[in-house]
Design a protein around this motif. Structure first.
Motif, PDB file in Angstrom:
ATOM      1  N   UNK A  72       0.830  -1.207   0.000  1.00  0.00           N
ATOM      2  CA  UNK A  72       0.000   0.000   0.000  1.00  0.00           C
ATOM      3  C   UNK A  72       0.867   1.261   0.000  1.00  0.00           C
ATOM      4  N   UNK A  73       1.967   1.239   0.756  1.00  0.00           N
ATOM      5  CA  UNK A  73       2.922   2.351   0.714  1.00  0.00           C
ATOM      6  C   UNK A  73       3.424   2.570  -0.716  1.00  0.00           C
ATOM      7  N   UNK A  74       3.696   1.477  -1.393  1.00  0.00           N
ATOM      8  CA  UNK A  74       4.231   1.539  -2.751  1.00  0.00           C
ATOM      9  C   UNK A  74       3.244   2.213  -3.694  1.00  0.00           C
ATOM     10  N   UNK A  75       2.001   1.793  -3.631  1.00  0.00           N
ATOM     11  CA  UNK A  75       0.970   2.392  -4.483  1.00  0.00           C
ATOM     12  C   UNK A  75       0.783   3.865  -4.141  1.00  0.00           C
ATOM     13  N   UNK A  76       0.747   4.183  -2.849  1.00  0.00           N
ATOM     14  CA  UNK A  76       0.559   5.575  -2.424  1.00  0.00           C
ATOM     15  C   UNK A  76       1.706   6.454  -2.904  1.00  0.00           C
ATOM     16  N   UNK A  77       2.930   5.936  -2.824  1.00  0.00           N
ATOM     17  CA  UNK A  77       4.084   6.706  -3.270  1.00  0.00           C
ATOM     18  C   UNK A  77       4.014   6.971  -4.766  1.00  0.00           C
ATOM     19  N   UNK A  78       3.669   5.949  -5.535  1.00  0.00           N
ATOM     20  CA  UNK A  78       3.562   6.128  -6.982  1.00  0.00           C
ATOM     21  C   UNK A  78       2.462   7.115  -7.342  1.00  0.00           C
ATOM     22  N   UNK A  79       1.364   7.098  -6.582  1.00  0.00           N
ATOM     23  CA  UNK A  79       0.259   8.012  -6.872  1.00  0.00           C
ATOM     24  C   UNK A  79       0.615   9.457  -6.529  1.00  0.00           C
ATOM     25  N   UNK A  80       1.353   9.666  -5.431  1.00  0.00           N
ATOM     26  CA  UNK A  80       1.671  11.035  -5.004  1.00  0.00           C
ATOM     27  C   UNK A  80       2.847  11.608  -5.778  1.00  0.00           C
ATOM     28  N   UNK A  81       3.717  10.742  -6.276  1.00  0.00           N
ATOM     29  CA  UNK A  81       4.810  11.185  -7.143  1.00  0.00           C
ATOM     30  C   UNK A  81       4.409  10.845  -8.570  1.00  0.00           C
ATOM     31  N   UNK A  82       3.824  11.808  -9.251  1.00  0.00           N
ATOM     32  CA  UNK A  82       3.176  11.536 -10.533  1.00  0.00           C
ATOM     33  C   UNK A  82       4.154  11.198 -11.653  1.00  0.00           C
ATOM     34  N   UNK A  83       5.462  11.321 -11.390  1.00  0.00           N
ATOM     35  CA  UNK A  83       6.447  11.110 -12.450  1.00  0.00           C
ATOM     36  C   UNK A  83       6.932   9.670 -12.534  1.00  0.00           C
ATOM     37  N   UNK A  84       6.352   8.760 -11.753  1.00  0.00           N
ATOM     38  CA  UNK A  84       6.910   7.414 -11.714  1.00  0.00           C
ATOM     39  C   UNK A  84       5.814   6.373 -11.569  1.00  0.00           C
TER      40      UNK A  84
END
Length: 244
Positions: A72-84
């Motif tokens: 879930x951390x991984x998905x949240x990080x990818x969603x909040x950092x739109x460049x990756x």
């Protein structure tokens, strides 16, 4: 595609990744094994890599909750950092990797292997420049952006959906030394870069601590606090006066 398939695609596009991380995606059996392999790949020594992968793999196999939180951390990080995307976050984002190292050490602690938890914290912390106590309580979908210089004390509590920038300290004030001597960070709060939050205080839900702020008192939900301010005052009885 799955996380393993996306990671395998990156390894296919850049063959050097196999040598850099010490594994290939076709070796991993599931997401937990992939997370363990990536963490181990951060350590240069080959023998240490194998042992870390075994330790973390065993801990994640025994604690499905830690794996679920890590994903879930991984998905949240990818969603909040739109460049990756998730695979690139897993391989290349030191903030996420720092949080993942906490998930691993916490899982080891929960399995009764406190010395192994401390070792994983120390070894991976040196590689990632983070210091997150395995005893800290960290909720779901947390984002460590950059991660460098983050320090989180052992009685700290971080609720769900919190975003933390680089250089943040959740520390003790050496005065309030009760059961919780580190801060509680409420759901959805944002902690700006190099902010320092000290003592067993509460940062309310959706509050924002601006970059560089020094916070020693609780902040209500939804409020913003900013600005370090140094003042000279007489030392009060019982205040921290050093270790001499």
């Amino acid at each position: 595609m799955t996380l393993i398939e996306d990671t395998a695609q990156l390894f296919h596009e850049e063959p050097a990744l196999a040598a850099l991380y010490g594994f290939t995606p076709d070796e991993v059996q599931n997401d937990a094994d992939l997370l363990a392999a990536v963490l181990a790949g951060l350590v240069p020594d080959a023998q240490a890599r194998h042992r870390i992968r075994d330790l973390v793999g065993e801990a994640f196999a025994a604690d499905a909750g830690s794996v679920a939180f890590a994903l879930e951390d991984l998905v949240a990080t990818a969603e909040r950092d739109l460049s990756t995307d998730a695979a690139r976050v897993l391989l290349f984002a030191p903030g996420y990797q720092g949080l993942l190292s906490y998930r691993a050490s916490h899982a080891l602690l929960m399995s009764g292997r406190d010395t192994a938890a401390a070792a994983i914290k120390a070894m991976l912390g040196r590689q990632l420049s983070v210091d997150i106590a395995p005893e800290a309580q960290i909720g779901r979908r947390v984002w460590l952006d950059h991660g460098l210089g983050v320090v989180i004390g052992r009685t700290a509590v971080i609720e769900d959906d919190v975003s933390i920038w680089h250089g943040v300290t959740l520390g003790s004030n050496f005065v309030s030394m009760g059961d919780r001597r580190h801060p509680l960070i409420g759901k959805g709060a944002v902690l700006g870069g190099h902010s320092v939050i000290l003592g067993g205080i509460d940062i309310g839900e959706n509050a924002v601590v601006a970059a560089g702020a020094i916070v020693t008192k609780s902040i209500p939900a939804g409020k913003t606090v900013y600005g370090p301010k140094a003042t000279i005052r007489d030392r009060k009885p019982g205040s921290f006066s050093g270790f001499t």
